[in-house]
Scaffold this motif. Structure first.
Motif, PDB file in Angstrom:
ATOM      1  N   CYS A  13      60.466  34.114  24.217  1.00 56.46           N
ATOM      2  CA  CYS A  13      61.203  33.439  25.280  1.00 56.46           C
ATOM      3  C   CYS A  13      60.335  33.345  26.540  1.00 56.46           C
ATOM      4  O   CYS A  13      60.298  32.320  27.205  1.00 56.46           O
ATOM      5  N   ARG A  17      59.180  29.995  28.377  1.00 58.23           N
ATOM      6  CA  ARG A  17      59.548  29.665  29.762  1.00 58.23           C
ATOM      7  C   ARG A  17      58.329  29.395  30.621  1.00 58.23           C
ATOM      8  O   ARG A  17      58.368  28.567  31.527  1.00 58.23           O
ATOM      9  N   HIS A  39      62.076  26.028  19.938  1.00 62.56           N
ATOM     10  CA  HIS A  39      62.647  27.284  20.409  1.00 62.56           C
ATOM     11  C   HIS A  39      63.881  27.028  21.279  1.00 62.56           C
ATOM     12  O   HIS A  39      64.894  27.709  21.144  1.00 62.56           O
ATOM     13  N   CYS A  43      67.477  28.743  20.984  1.00 64.32           N
ATOM     14  CA  CYS A  43      67.730  29.853  21.899  1.00 64.32           C
ATOM     15  C   CYS A  43      68.577  29.381  23.079  1.00 64.32           C
ATOM     16  O   CYS A  43      68.129  28.558  23.888  1.00 64.32           O
ATOM     17  N   CYS A  46      67.028  30.167  26.701  1.00 71.48           N
ATOM     18  CA  CYS A  46      65.932  29.285  27.085  1.00 71.48           C
ATOM     19  C   CYS A  46      66.435  27.864  27.292  1.00 71.48           C
ATOM     20  O   CYS A  46      65.948  27.144  28.166  1.00 71.48           O
TER      21      CYS A  46
HETATM   22 ZN   LIG Z   1      64.330  31.980  24.207  1.00 62.85          ZN
END
Ligand SMILES: [Zn+2]
Length: 173
Positions: A13, A17, A39, A43, A46
């Protein structure tokens, strides 16, 4: 807006980011961009981050341009402690193109002794050519190479002076 601040985010993550800004700017390499895309799809946290960034960027894009007030420089300088102001001297001095900076010439070429030895070699070569001791072409080559360090330093300093005198004067401050 900050999601998952209580616990450190998993490495994947955090990596995702870190790349989000470039992802939105579309400056990420294709493979990394795809990884972010995949991702974020899986997620939730995120995904939230990306959505927040997107809103922020769109907001920034739509902000009207802001002109600095006329006394902006004066106010900034007045707020800077005097020692810091002195330390900022290199920032205030006129910028010249990189080629005209002292550092763009190799240190050995700027060295006084190299320049003098070069000139002596050049003079010796020319004298040898004049008296017929050395072949003309070889002597001229030595002379040209010998003059090079001194010439480049002088030419650079002259161009710098001309640049500062002409170009800088025409830039409004
Ligand atoms: Zn993530």
């Amino acid at each position: 807006m900050m999601v998952g601040k209580q616990q450190p985010a998993p490495p994947v993550c955090r990596q995702t980011r870190e790349k989000m800004q470039d992802y939105l700017d579309q400056t990420l390499p294709k493979r990394e961009s795809l990884a972010v895309f995949l991702h974020v799809r899986e997620c939730g946290e995120c995904h939230g981050h990306l959505a927040a960034l997107q809103v922020l960027f769109e907001g920034l894009d739509h902000m009207p341009p802001v002109a600095a007030p006329d006394d902006f420089d004066a106010r900034v300088l007045a707020a800077v402690p005097y020692e810091t102001y002195l330390a900022m001297a290199p920032l205030r001095s006129p910028r010249v193109p990189v080629l005209l900076e002292h550092d763009s010439l190799p240190t050995w070429a700027r060295s006084r002794s190299v320049r003098i030895v070069g000139l002596i070699a050049a003079a010796a070569a020319l004298a040898a050519a004049a008296t017929g001791v050395a072949a003309g072409a070889a002597a001229w080559t030595v002379a040209a190479v010998g003059c090079l360090p001194e010439l480049s330093v002088r030419l650079q300093s002259l161009s710098r002076r001309v640049y500062v005198a002409t170009v800088h004067r025409s830039i409004p401050r």
